[in-house]
Design a protein around this motif. Sequence first.
Motif, PDB file in Angstrom:
ATOM      1  N   PHE A   1      46.370  57.955  16.933  1.00 24.62           N
ATOM      2  CA  PHE A   1      47.073  56.847  17.593  1.00 24.62           C
ATOM      3  C   PHE A   1      46.728  56.804  19.076  1.00 24.62           C
ATOM      4  CE2 PHE A   1      50.566  55.313  20.213  1.00 24.62           C
ATOM      5  CZ  PHE A   1      50.834  54.062  19.643  1.00 24.62           C
ATOM      6  N   MET A   2      46.744  57.971  19.735  1.00 23.75           N
ATOM      7  CA  MET A   2      46.492  58.015  21.173  1.00 23.75           C
ATOM      8  C   MET A   2      45.065  57.591  21.488  1.00 23.75           C
ATOM      9  SD  MET A   2      49.318  58.606  22.550  1.00 23.75           S
ATOM     10  CE  MET A   2      48.638  58.605  24.215  1.00 23.75           C
ATOM     11  N   ASN A   3      44.122  57.969  20.642  1.00 27.46           N
ATOM     12  CA  ASN A   3      42.734  57.557  20.874  1.00 27.46           C
ATOM     13  C   ASN A   3      42.584  56.042  20.783  1.00 27.46           C
ATOM     14  OD1 ASN A   3      41.793  60.147  21.310  1.00 27.46           O
ATOM     15  ND2 ASN A   3      41.137  60.467  19.189  1.00 27.46           N
ATOM     16  N   ILE A   4      43.268  55.444  19.797  1.00 25.44           N
ATOM     17  CA  ILE A   4      43.234  53.980  19.665  1.00 25.44           C
ATOM     18  C   ILE A   4      43.886  53.334  20.881  1.00 25.44           C
ATOM     19  CG2 ILE A   4      44.111  52.007  18.349  1.00 25.44           C
ATOM     20  CD1 ILE A   4      43.889  53.777  15.830  1.00 25.44           C
ATOM     21  N   PHE A   5      45.008  53.921  21.313  1.00 24.28           N
ATOM     22  CA  PHE A   5      45.709  53.390  22.487  1.00 24.28           C
ATOM     23  C   PHE A   5      44.830  53.491  23.728  1.00 24.28           C
ATOM     24  CE2 PHE A   5      48.385  53.881  26.234  1.00 24.28           C
ATOM     25  CZ  PHE A   5      49.159  52.726  26.155  1.00 24.28           C
ATOM     26  N   TYR A   6      44.135  54.607  23.899  1.00 21.30           N
ATOM     27  CA  TYR A   6      43.285  54.788  25.075  1.00 21.30           C
ATOM     28  C   TYR A   6      42.111  53.798  25.080  1.00 21.30           C
ATOM     29  CZ  TYR A   6      45.736  59.128  26.226  1.00 21.30           C
ATOM     30  OH  TYR A   6      46.681  60.047  26.584  1.00 21.30           O
ATOM     31  N   ILE A   7      41.603  53.482  23.890  1.00 20.83           N
ATOM     32  CA  ILE A   7      40.538  52.471  23.799  1.00 20.83           C
ATOM     33  C   ILE A   7      41.075  51.115  24.244  1.00 20.83           C
ATOM     34  CG2 ILE A   7      39.072  51.177  22.200  1.00 20.83           C
ATOM     35  CD1 ILE A   7      38.819  53.809  20.576  1.00 20.83           C
ATOM     36  N   PHE A   8      42.309  50.798  23.809  1.00 23.26           N
ATOM     37  CA  PHE A   8      42.967  49.563  24.243  1.00 23.26           C
ATOM     38  C   PHE A   8      43.131  49.556  25.765  1.00 23.26           C
ATOM     39  CE2 PHE A   8      47.140  47.885  25.595  1.00 23.26           C
ATOM     40  CZ  PHE A   8      46.937  46.528  25.368  1.00 23.26           C
ATOM     41  N   ALA A   9      43.537  50.701  26.321  1.00 20.36           N
ATOM     42  CA  ALA A   9      43.759  50.805  27.773  1.00 20.36           C
ATOM     43  C   ALA A   9      42.462  50.579  28.548  1.00 20.36           C
ATOM     44  CB  ALA A   9      44.345  52.174  28.115  1.00 20.36           C
ATOM     45  N   THR A  10      41.349  51.080  28.025  1.00 21.01           N
ATOM     46  CA  THR A  10      40.071  50.883  28.717  1.00 21.01           C
ATOM     47  C   THR A  10      39.636  49.415  28.670  1.00 21.01           C
ATOM     48  OG1 THR A  10      38.830  51.458  26.707  1.00 21.01           O
ATOM     49  CG2 THR A  10      39.310  53.237  28.252  1.00 21.01           C
ATOM     50  N   LEU A  11      39.959  48.725  27.575  1.00 24.60           N
ATOM     51  CA  LEU A  11      39.643  47.295  27.486  1.00 24.60           C
ATOM     52  C   LEU A  11      40.443  46.502  28.513  1.00 24.60           C
ATOM     53  CD1 LEU A  11      39.480  46.773  23.604  1.00 24.60           C
ATOM     54  CD2 LEU A  11      37.565  46.820  25.217  1.00 24.60           C
ATOM     55  N   ILE A  12      41.701  46.907  28.728  1.00 23.28           N
ATOM     56  CA  ILE A  12      42.548  46.267  29.745  1.00 23.28           C
ATOM     57  C   ILE A  12      41.917  46.432  31.120  1.00 23.28           C
ATOM     58  CG2 ILE A  12      44.752  46.481  30.976  1.00 23.28           C
ATOM     59  CD1 ILE A  12      45.027  45.010  28.360  1.00 23.28           C
ATOM     60  N   ILE A  13      41.395  47.612  31.398  1.00 23.97           N
ATOM     61  CA  ILE A  13      40.748  47.879  32.685  1.00 23.97           C
ATOM     62  C   ILE A  13      39.542  46.957  32.877  1.00 23.97           C
ATOM     63  CG2 ILE A  13      39.431  49.614  33.985  1.00 23.97           C
ATOM     64  CD1 ILE A  13      41.292  51.729  32.653  1.00 23.97           C
ATOM     65  N   PHE A  14      38.769  46.771  31.823  1.00 27.00           N
ATOM     66  CA  PHE A  14      37.610  45.875  31.899  1.00 27.00           C
ATOM     67  C   PHE A  14      38.056  44.440  32.171  1.00 27.00           C
ATOM     68  CE2 PHE A  14      34.809  42.845  29.680  1.00 27.00           C
ATOM     69  CZ  PHE A  14      33.676  42.995  30.456  1.00 27.00           C
ATOM     70  N   VAL A  15      39.088  43.980  31.462  1.00 21.99           N
ATOM     71  CA  VAL A  15      39.584  42.609  31.642  1.00 21.99           C
ATOM     72  C   VAL A  15      40.086  42.398  33.069  1.00 21.99           C
ATOM     73  CG1 VAL A  15      41.375  40.957  30.937  1.00 21.99           C
ATOM     74  CG2 VAL A  15      40.152  42.289  29.215  1.00 21.99           C
ATOM     75  N   GLY A  16      40.739  43.430  33.630  1.00 23.98           N
ATOM     76  CA  GLY A  16      41.287  43.310  34.981  1.00 23.98           C
ATOM     77  C   GLY A  16      40.241  42.976  36.028  1.00 23.98           C
ATOM     78  N   ALA A  17      39.028  43.455  35.826  1.00 21.77           N
ATOM     79  CA  ALA A  17      37.963  43.225  36.807  1.00 21.77           C
ATOM     80  C   ALA A  17      37.474  41.785  36.817  1.00 21.77           C
ATOM     81  CB  ALA A  17      36.794  44.171  36.537  1.00 21.77           C
ATOM     82  N   ILE A  18      37.703  41.058  35.734  1.00 23.15           N
ATOM     83  CA  ILE A  18      37.123  39.711  35.631  1.00 23.15           C
ATOM     84  C   ILE A  18      38.160  38.586  35.673  1.00 23.15           C
ATOM     85  CG2 ILE A  18      35.112  40.550  34.370  1.00 23.15           C
ATOM     86  CD1 ILE A  18      36.391  39.613  31.793  1.00 23.15           C
ATOM     87  N   ILE A  19      39.466  38.926  35.744  1.00 23.29           N
ATOM     88  CA  ILE A  19      40.471  37.864  35.811  1.00 23.29           C
ATOM     89  C   ILE A  19      40.712  37.446  37.256  1.00 23.29           C
ATOM     90  CG2 ILE A  19      41.593  38.677  33.705  1.00 23.29           C
ATOM     91  CD1 ILE A  19      43.820  39.841  35.434  1.00 23.29           C
ATOM     92  N   PRO A  20      41.298  36.255  37.496  1.00 22.49           N
ATOM     93  CA  PRO A  20      41.590  35.799  38.859  1.00 22.49           C
ATOM     94  C   PRO A  20      42.648  36.679  39.534  1.00 22.49           C
ATOM     95  CG  PRO A  20      41.610  33.959  37.315  1.00 22.49           C
ATOM     96  CD  PRO A  20      41.557  35.208  36.488  1.00 22.49           C
TER      97      PRO A  20
END
Length: 472
Positions: free
Chosen positions: A388-407
């Motif tokens: 579960f934590m590994n899946i959650f951490y993958i989700f967290a890294t995707l959030i970090i990527f999205v943060g760089a490209i949003i306004p």
Amino acid sequence: MWEIIINALNQIDNFMYFPVLIVVMATAGLYFTFRTRGVQIRLFIESIRLLLEPSGDENSVSSLQAMLVSTASRVGTGNIIGVSTAICLGGPGACFWMWIMCIIGASSAFVESTLAQVFKRKDDDGNFYGGPAYYIEEGLHRHKLAILFCIFLIATYAVGFNLLCSYNLQSTFMEYSFYDASTTPIIIGALIAILTGYCLLGGGKRIVKVTSTVVPLMGVSYVIIALIVILFNYSNIPSMFILIFQDAFDFKSIAGGILGSCLVYGIKRGLFSNEAGVGSAPNASASARVSHPAKQGLVQTLSVYIDTLLLCTATALMCLSTGVTRDAAVSGAPYVQNAISTVFGTAGPIFITVAMVLFAFTTLLGNLYYVDNALTFMNNNNKPSKRFMNIFYIFATLIIFVGAIIPMDAAWAMADITMGGMTLINLPTCMILSKIAIDCLKDYEKQKKSGKNPVFKANLIGLNEEELDYWK
């Protein structure tokens, strides 16, 4: 698409902070200050003394260590980008209102951290843990409210704050000639996401160790650099303070546009930076081994001061002393980089970039420490499975990527809203349970006057020891 989302987020953000959160934060802070007779000022020297007090067990977390953990979470991109945004969009007076909310909010930090100590628990390995979810459940007997707080905490530290942290990091590269708005954010977002994910999934332990050592040194270096810039512009210091106070007390201007005023921006960015009353620091405070809960409450007031009165003020005064142009176009990293370059030339922006990379990286990892605690609570105090934590951490890294490209507006609004949700649960809870923290303080001071090293006994303040996990 983004315009519709940003407008919706801004409407929620604006209502949440004015009038709701401003009233709640000011009321709670003033109430705690009055009831504790200004504990954050009155016992300031005692707070410093307690920093050096050992835990009594070399395997336990000391007050200083717990305070450093919470300070590491507080200190980050908000001390640079948050302050710059507040001044550029709200005006120089935002600095004054950050100071005021810091001093008032330090009393909230005392109460929430003292409560975290009172209701903390001990695991099978002898480590302590706790936080708002635990004092909501044990003190108010509201399990569903505790779960709701955890949901907001996860939304704040895994989503809102990490979106913003990632955006702030990539924004520091805007001043460089190689920056391309269509590709650079994607590249930077991908790099920081991969590096963070690598560390979260078990690798990069050496990277984490190095950055955790370098970041405190970078924080000290940042204050020194800011001081040098201020001293180079010493002739502007008097007019700089006049500008701050004139803008802070220009109530006609504030009333004319309250949502975009220095008052609201100062409070919003001050709260984002020092997190006093938000309910994050108590998670770290509960881990300390102390003989009396009030000790950790006192120590945590210092963390708020370090963040706002030292680091945020360093940014504000450095920028304002140089007199460089401030407006919406340069809000964020560019304003700070323009200011520092007046003294250090091209080396200045590079220093800010390096500082931001280090601050952002440790903030991204530190934010997810709080999330781990919340997930454990929601799983009946059992750590979630590794899968579960590994899946959650993958989700967290995707959030970090999205943060760089949003306004920018979307990133700030998301962080403000999720953090506001935590605060609106935590502060009212602290007010309801404040008698416990205040009685702890009275008991602490009574024992100190008797020449004792205060030791907490729950029954002396009317609590049932059998209902407390640790203080039995």
